[in-house]
Write a protein that holds these residues in place. Structure first.
Motif, PDB file in Angstrom:
ATOM      1  N   ASN A  27      35.205  27.390  44.173  1.00 16.95           N
ATOM      2  CA  ASN A  27      36.289  28.001  43.416  1.00 16.95           C
ATOM      3  C   ASN A  27      35.832  28.598  42.093  1.00 16.95           C
ATOM      4  N   CYS A  45      43.097  24.888  39.982  1.00 21.58           N
ATOM      5  CA  CYS A  45      42.204  25.682  39.140  1.00 21.58           C
ATOM      6  C   CYS A  45      42.868  26.142  37.842  1.00 21.58           C
ATOM      7  N   LEU A  54      48.689  36.167  38.754  1.00 19.83           N
ATOM      8  CA  LEU A  54      48.855  35.189  39.833  1.00 19.83           C
ATOM      9  C   LEU A  54      50.079  35.546  40.666  1.00 19.83           C
ATOM     10  N   ILE A  83      41.174  33.091  36.770  1.00 17.45           N
ATOM     11  CA  ILE A  83      42.358  32.473  36.178  1.00 17.45           C
ATOM     12  C   ILE A  83      42.173  32.279  34.675  1.00 17.45           C
ATOM     13  N   VAL A 107      45.060  37.309  41.711  1.00 20.01           N
ATOM     14  CA  VAL A 107      44.876  36.187  42.630  1.00 20.01           C
ATOM     15  C   VAL A 107      46.141  36.072  43.468  1.00 20.01           C
ATOM     16  N   ASN A 121      45.567  24.830  46.056  1.00 20.53           N
ATOM     17  CA  ASN A 121      44.197  25.108  45.642  1.00 20.53           C
ATOM     18  C   ASN A 121      44.186  25.869  44.314  1.00 20.53           C
ATOM     19  N   VAL A 122      45.017  26.890  44.203  1.00 24.41           N
ATOM     20  CA  VAL A 122      45.094  27.674  42.959  1.00 24.41           C
ATOM     21  C   VAL A 122      45.601  26.782  41.835  1.00 24.41           C
ATOM     22  N   PHE A 144      48.050  34.080  46.706  1.00 26.06           N
ATOM     23  CA  PHE A 144      47.993  32.782  47.386  1.00 26.06           C
ATOM     24  C   PHE A 144      49.289  32.531  48.121  1.00 26.06           C
ATOM     25  N   LEU A 162      37.326  32.003  41.420  1.00 28.28           N
ATOM     26  CA  LEU A 162      38.766  31.822  41.235  1.00 28.28           C
ATOM     27  C   LEU A 162      39.064  31.252  39.853  1.00 28.28           C
ATOM     28  N   LYS A 163      38.353  30.212  39.466  1.00 29.61           N
ATOM     29  CA  LYS A 163      38.571  29.601  38.147  1.00 29.61           C
ATOM     30  C   LYS A 163      38.302  30.592  37.023  1.00 29.61           C
ATOM     31  N   ASN A 201      41.599  36.180  47.207  1.00 30.23           N
ATOM     32  CA  ASN A 201      42.472  35.334  48.019  1.00 30.23           C
ATOM     33  C   ASN A 201      42.244  33.904  47.549  1.00 30.23           C
ATOM     34  N   GLY A 202      43.219  33.375  46.819  1.00 35.46           N
ATOM     35  CA  GLY A 202      43.097  32.021  46.292  1.00 35.46           C
ATOM     36  C   GLY A 202      43.355  30.940  47.318  1.00 35.46           C
TER      37      GLY A 202
END
Length: 103
Positions: free
Chosen positions: A13, A101, A26, A20, A65, A97-98, A67, A16-17, A91-92
């Protein structure tokens, strides 16, 4: 590395992190009812079937992101956005999962 992650790959991730932390847009692509039952803090709800008609909301965003519940609908959303010239889409996967993060 565990046996299963060696076969299936481990979920990294990092990208992704970083997105964010950098203020990514988002987007929860689940239905409005699913979104109302809980989502990621700061996320907006644009259901998958509305993505194509809401493209202006994505223009000019540095990172996006998307999701959903499992990652399937968000994968479709990512594809739709990219086909329409929207870049920097991640794609988170699942909203949980998102959520893990988000700081």
């Amino acid at each position: 590395m565990g046996f299963l992650s060696a076969i299936f790959g481990s979920k990294d991730n990092t990208q992704l992190k970083e997105a964010i932390e950098g203020g990514a847009f988002l987007v929860d692509v689940r239905s409005s009812g699913e979104f109302a039952s809980g989502s990621v803090k700061g996320a907006v709800n644009i259901p998958l079937d509305k993505i194509g008609s809401q493209l202006t909301k994505f223009k000019g965003k540095k990172n996006i992101v998307v999701f959903c519940q499992s990652g399937n609908r968000s994968g479709q959303a990512k594809s739709i956005l990219e086909k329409n010239g929207v870049q920097n889409v991640i794609n988170g996967g699942s909203w949980s999962n998102v959520n893990q993060c988000v700081g």
